[in-house]
Design an enzyme around this catalytic site. Structure first.
Site, PDB file in Angstrom:
ATOM      1  N   LYS A   8     -66.303  44.781 -18.168  1.00 32.70           N
ATOM      2  CA  LYS A   8     -66.168  46.235 -18.134  1.00 32.70           C
ATOM      3  C   LYS A   8     -66.025  46.754 -16.706  1.00 32.70           C
ATOM      4  O   LYS A   8     -65.313  47.723 -16.457  1.00 32.70           O
ATOM      5  CB  LYS A   8     -67.377  46.894 -18.808  1.00 32.70           C
ATOM      6  CG  LYS A   8     -67.664  46.404 -20.230  1.00 32.70           C
ATOM      7  CD  LYS A   8     -66.513  46.615 -21.181  1.00 32.70           C
ATOM      8  CE  LYS A   8     -66.927  46.309 -22.608  1.00 32.70           C
ATOM      9  NZ  LYS A   8     -65.829  46.395 -23.579  1.00 32.70           N
ATOM     10  N   SER A  39     -66.992  50.289 -28.809  1.00 29.69           N
ATOM     11  CA  SER A  39     -67.656  49.012 -29.063  1.00 29.69           C
ATOM     12  C   SER A  39     -68.331  49.031 -30.429  1.00 29.69           C
ATOM     13  O   SER A  39     -68.888  50.041 -30.850  1.00 29.69           O
ATOM     14  CB  SER A  39     -68.698  48.732 -27.981  1.00 29.69           C
ATOM     15  OG  SER A  39     -68.081  48.567 -26.729  1.00 29.69           O
ATOM     16  N   HIS A  44     -59.522  50.042 -23.082  1.00 24.64           N
ATOM     17  CA  HIS A  44     -60.492  49.399 -23.974  1.00 24.64           C
ATOM     18  C   HIS A  44     -59.797  49.169 -25.322  1.00 24.64           C
ATOM     19  O   HIS A  44     -60.088  49.841 -26.298  1.00 24.64           O
ATOM     20  CB  HIS A  44     -61.701  50.322 -24.108  1.00 24.64           C
ATOM     21  CG  HIS A  44     -62.881  49.721 -24.775  1.00 24.64           C
ATOM     22  ND1 HIS A  44     -63.846  50.472 -25.405  1.00 24.64           N
ATOM     23  CD2 HIS A  44     -63.287  48.438 -24.923  1.00 24.64           C
ATOM     24  CE1 HIS A  44     -64.781  49.694 -25.899  1.00 24.64           C
ATOM     25  NE2 HIS A  44     -64.464  48.456 -25.623  1.00 24.64           N
ATOM     26  N   ASP A  66     -60.532  43.090 -26.983  1.00 24.63           N
ATOM     27  CA  ASP A  66     -61.381  44.087 -26.327  1.00 24.63           C
ATOM     28  C   ASP A  66     -60.694  44.892 -25.231  1.00 24.63           C
ATOM     29  O   ASP A  66     -60.928  46.091 -25.120  1.00 24.63           O
ATOM     30  CB  ASP A  66     -62.617  43.409 -25.744  1.00 24.63           C
ATOM     31  CG  ASP A  66     -63.697  44.397 -25.336  1.00 24.63           C
ATOM     32  OD1 ASP A  66     -63.918  45.379 -26.070  1.00 24.63           O
ATOM     33  OD2 ASP A  66     -64.327  44.194 -24.278  1.00 24.63           O
ATOM     34  N   TYR A 110     -77.550  40.877 -18.440  1.00 21.69           N
ATOM     35  CA  TYR A 110     -76.928  40.897 -19.762  1.00 21.69           C
ATOM     36  C   TYR A 110     -75.485  41.398 -19.734  1.00 21.69           C
ATOM     37  O   TYR A 110     -75.170  42.407 -19.114  1.00 21.69           O
ATOM     38  CB  TYR A 110     -77.729  41.798 -20.702  1.00 21.69           C
ATOM     39  CG  TYR A 110     -77.121  41.889 -22.087  1.00 21.69           C
ATOM     40  CD1 TYR A 110     -77.330  40.878 -23.021  1.00 21.69           C
ATOM     41  CD2 TYR A 110     -76.289  42.934 -22.426  1.00 21.69           C
ATOM     42  CE1 TYR A 110     -76.749  40.939 -24.270  1.00 21.69           C
ATOM     43  CE2 TYR A 110     -75.697  43.002 -23.677  1.00 21.69           C
ATOM     44  CZ  TYR A 110     -75.935  41.998 -24.598  1.00 21.69           C
ATOM     45  OH  TYR A 110     -75.336  42.053 -25.836  1.00 21.69           O
ATOM     46  N   ARG A 151     -74.674  38.915 -29.565  1.00 18.75           N
ATOM     47  CA  ARG A 151     -73.285  38.554 -29.243  1.00 18.75           C
ATOM     48  C   ARG A 151     -73.016  37.062 -29.367  1.00 18.75           C
ATOM     49  O   ARG A 151     -73.916  36.232 -29.313  1.00 18.75           O
ATOM     50  CB  ARG A 151     -72.977  38.978 -27.799  1.00 18.75           C
ATOM     51  CG  ARG A 151     -73.122  40.469 -27.529  1.00 18.75           C
ATOM     52  CD  ARG A 151     -71.916  41.242 -27.968  1.00 18.75           C
ATOM     53  NE  ARG A 151     -72.043  42.675 -27.732  1.00 18.75           N
ATOM     54  CZ  ARG A 151     -71.006  43.491 -27.599  1.00 18.75           C
ATOM     55  NH1 ARG A 151     -69.776  43.021 -27.645  1.00 18.75           N
ATOM     56  NH2 ARG A 151     -71.202  44.789 -27.424  1.00 18.75           N
ATOM     57  N   CYS A 199     -67.041  48.909 -33.361  1.00 21.22           N
ATOM     58  CA  CYS A 199     -66.340  49.701 -34.385  1.00 21.22           C
ATOM     59  C   CYS A 199     -65.197  48.914 -35.040  1.00 21.22           C
ATOM     60  O   CYS A 199     -64.286  49.505 -35.618  1.00 21.22           O
ATOM     61  CB  CYS A 199     -65.787  50.983 -33.777  1.00 21.22           C
ATOM     62  SG  CYS A 199     -67.041  52.257 -33.490  1.00 21.22           S
ATOM     63  N   ARG A 228     -75.573  47.852 -22.564  1.00 22.88           N
ATOM     64  CA  ARG A 228     -75.095  48.576 -21.387  1.00 22.88           C
ATOM     65  C   ARG A 228     -76.128  49.623 -20.980  1.00 22.88           C
ATOM     66  O   ARG A 228     -76.775  50.237 -21.802  1.00 22.88           O
ATOM     67  CB  ARG A 228     -73.772  49.294 -21.676  1.00 22.88           C
ATOM     68  CG  ARG A 228     -72.598  48.371 -21.889  1.00 22.88           C
ATOM     69  CD  ARG A 228     -71.302  49.167 -21.839  1.00 22.88           C
ATOM     70  NE  ARG A 228     -71.324  50.335 -22.715  1.00 22.88           N
ATOM     71  CZ  ARG A 228     -70.843  50.351 -23.958  1.00 22.88           C
ATOM     72  NH1 ARG A 228     -70.346  49.257 -24.478  1.00 22.88           N
ATOM     73  NH2 ARG A 228     -70.872  51.464 -24.670  1.00 22.88           N
TER      74      ARG A 228
END
Length: 632
Positions: free
Chosen positions: A254, A297, A274, A322, A245, A414, A299, A97
């Site tokens: 997002k 993210s 989130h 998510d 990306y 990812r 975690c 990001r």
């Protein structure tokens, strides 16, 4: 896309700069594409000048052609070890990001930026005026798709046809985005069947790297120097330029589901968060309970959403890993949640048969891997995965030596896999009304001071705990190192309007009669001891925490708890430690008053500096009460 165009009907032509611009689509789409969507396409085609346009139908045939195009251009390669899996390796400048270049654009700056006394670096959201954004868009998007195909992606966030879902139309010149959006959203003709021509989200994306005769073509097209991700919530628009990306380019994720979604939620009386969603069935009760959990993210959201319980008799099922859209139903006041996504965009490093066996059963068919390492036998590898004797090529395409000190896979690499691959997918994961939420968890990476689990005292305290979430920065964001970041509700990078107003939106649910407010807890799997070792085993043993939480939900708090300055923590007798050795219970739950005194000071400074006069008085009072309890 010549093969695709030859197999589909040309349904329209448009003239752009004296060139014939062809638009291809399946016959059914050609006959049903609403005029306002066609206008959206034409307006942007006239500005960006693509070579041609293709309206996506979301079919398997289309996906196969797209992947063939990616492989032909050197952007992807097949992984023969698995079934229908591919590897994509991005430009090293385009891996995460780009928060510093992510903006919310509105008429009034106050609707986005709180009146903090001394806002610091990394405070979000960033604001940009509508006129400045228009100038940037006109400059960047002029001729930006030269030589490329503009793909038109109709998609639904949420189950198709649900009154809680939202329809978007994304224009992009990236075939990688098309392939990924097919996995992550309900894409194609079904979405168009439910689109409201006057109420769809306009999503415009370009990698910002036109193909110019005589100029070398980048293997991974992007334009990092001019990257921008912008949102216009007042008109339901998203504009992204320069990055190919993840959440920078998959604009349903997002951008729509959280940034625009949170704005819509405030206006319409719901929550876009989130959060993962999981269902838990206890051997002590036949009723399945659903839990939503907000972690930053990387975690452990995916690991918890796909938990393999280490306590016998427990069953965990995944609704989503998510994002959650939550609403209180009008009939009973029950909080319900839908997963707006259709797949998993999970962090690969650290995922293995021990940490997340369910994920390992999910990702080795119909998956696109991004920035992981590859093996000589046509497979993939990343740090934390089981050892291999195969020769490894790193994410940059270089032969990897384990002794080099470099990482084989990027820390934010990812996997993009369909939700239907998940062997523990909950049967109600596409329930149009959403699953009933009985508890909400907040948490992050806190190596010091924060107990394993505690329950909040009341709703205002619950909102305060969400507001004051803090966590070590991870590779998903721009920030490096082990800096502890303030990350309210795990939404710091994702709130689409003034954060103080966001806190107030959460608080006001506690003032509405008839709502069944969920119990709220804070968890921390990451506390470390003096030797810098994790004090809690985590992963499958996290079911022990859920076990205590379920007992707090059911049977009038059947599990005992003791009040501490920070919240209600379990008594040792109420918590199932059977089979666990070497757990230092006292240290795991110790409330260190010097630590918490410093924590209160840091939180007060953060809130004063960054939220300022927009901080609701209820949260100031909660901070004062915490400080008083620590000093008592």
């Amino acid at each position: 896309m010549y093969a695709l165009k030859q197999s589909q009907r040309i349904f329209r032509t448009a003239v752009s700069q004296r060139r014939l611009l062809t638009i291809s689509a399946s016959p059914r789409i050609a006959n049903t594409l609403p005029g306002k969507i066609t206008q959206f396409i034409e307006d942007n085609a006239n500005r960006s000048k693509p070579r041609n346009i293709h309206v996506c139908d979301g079919s398997e045939n289309e996906f196969n052609v797209i992947m063939s195009k990616l492989m032909e251009d050197g952007m992807a390669r097949n992984l023969p070890k698995y079934d229908n899996c591919y590897l994509v390796q991005t430009d090293p400048r385009d891996v995460a990001r780009v928060e510093s270049r992510t903006f919310i654009s509105t008429t009034r700056k106050d609707d986005v930026v709180p009146h903090g006394q001394n806002p610091g670096v990394g405070v979000l959201p960033n604001w940009m005026s509508l006129s400045d954004l228009d100038n940037i868009v006109n400059e960047r998007f002029h001729n930006c798709m030269n030589g490329r195909t503009m793909y038109v992606i109709p998609f639904s966030m949420g189950p198709v046809g649900s009154k809680y879902s939202k329809i978007g139309i994304q224009l992009t010149d990236s075939p990688y985005v098309v392939a990924s959006m097919r996995t992550m959203t309900r894409m194609g003709e079904a979405a168009l069947d439910h689109v409201d021509p006057d109420d769809f989200v306009r999503c415009l994306h370009s990698v910002g790297d036109p193909i110019v005769p005589g100029k070398p073509v980048n293997k991974w097209p992007c334009n990092p120097e001019k990257t921008i991700i912008a949102h216009k919530p007042e008109t339901n628009e998203i504009i992204s330029f320069g990055s190919g990306y993840g959440g920078n380019s998959l604009l349903g994720k997002k951008c729509l589901a959280l940034r625009l979604g949170s704005y819509m939620a405030r206006e319409q009386g719901w929550l876009a968060e989130h959060m993962l969603i999981l269902g838990v069935t206890s051997p002590h009760s036949s009723k399945k309970r659903y839990i939503a959990a907000a972690f930053p993210s990387a975690c452990g959201k995916t690991n918890l959403a796909m938990l393999t319980p280490k306590l016998p008799g427990y069953k965990v099922e995944c609704v989503g890993d998510d994002i959650a859209w939550l609403h209180f139903d009008n009939k009973t006041g029950q909080l319900r949640a839908i997963n707006p996504e259709n797949g998993f965009f999970g962090v690969a490093p650290g995922t293995n048969a021990s940490t997340n066996p369910v994920a390992m059963k999910t990702i080795f068919n119909d998956t696109v891997f991004t920035n992981v390492a590859s093996t000589a036998d046509g497979g993939v590898w990343w740090e934390g995965m089981e050892p291999t004797n195969q020769k490894i090529t790193d994410w940059k395409g270089q032969e990897w030596n384990p002794k080099s000190g470099t990482l084989a896979a990027h820390p934010n690499s990812r996997f993009t896999s369909p939700a239907t691959n998940c062997p523990i997918l909950d049967e109600r994961w596409e329930d149009a009304e959403g699953v009933p939420i009985d508890a909400i968890l907040f948490g992050g990476r806190r190596p010091e001071g924060i107990p394993l689990v505690y329950e909040t005292f009341n709703w205002d305290h619950s909102v305060f705990v969400g507001t004051t979430m803090r966590s070590e920065a991870t590779a998903a964001a721009e920030f490096k190192g082990k800096t502890v970041m303030n990350d309210p509700f795990a939404m710091r990078p994702f709130v689409g309007y003034n954060m103080g107003q966001y806190f107030q939106h959460w608080l006001q649910f506690g003032q509405q009669p008839g709502l069944k407010l969920p119990k709220v807890f804070h968890v921390n799997w990451f506390r470390k001891d003096a030797q810098n070792k994790f004090m809690w085993p985590g992963f499958g043993d996290n079911i022990r925490v859920l076990d205590w939480i379920l007992k707090r939900i059911e049977n009038n708090n059947s599990a005992d708890a003791v009040s501490t300055p920070v919240g209600l923590v379990p008594t040792r007798d109420s918590f199932n430690l059977n089979g666990l050795d070497n757990i230092n219970w006292e240290e795991l739950f110790r409330i260190d008053r010097p630590f918490w005194t410093e924590e209160v000071g840091s939180l007060r400074k953060y809130l004063n500096d960054n939220i300022g006069s927009d901080l609701p008085k209820e949260l100031t009072e909660q901070l004062n009460q915490l400080e008083a309890r620590i000093k008592a």
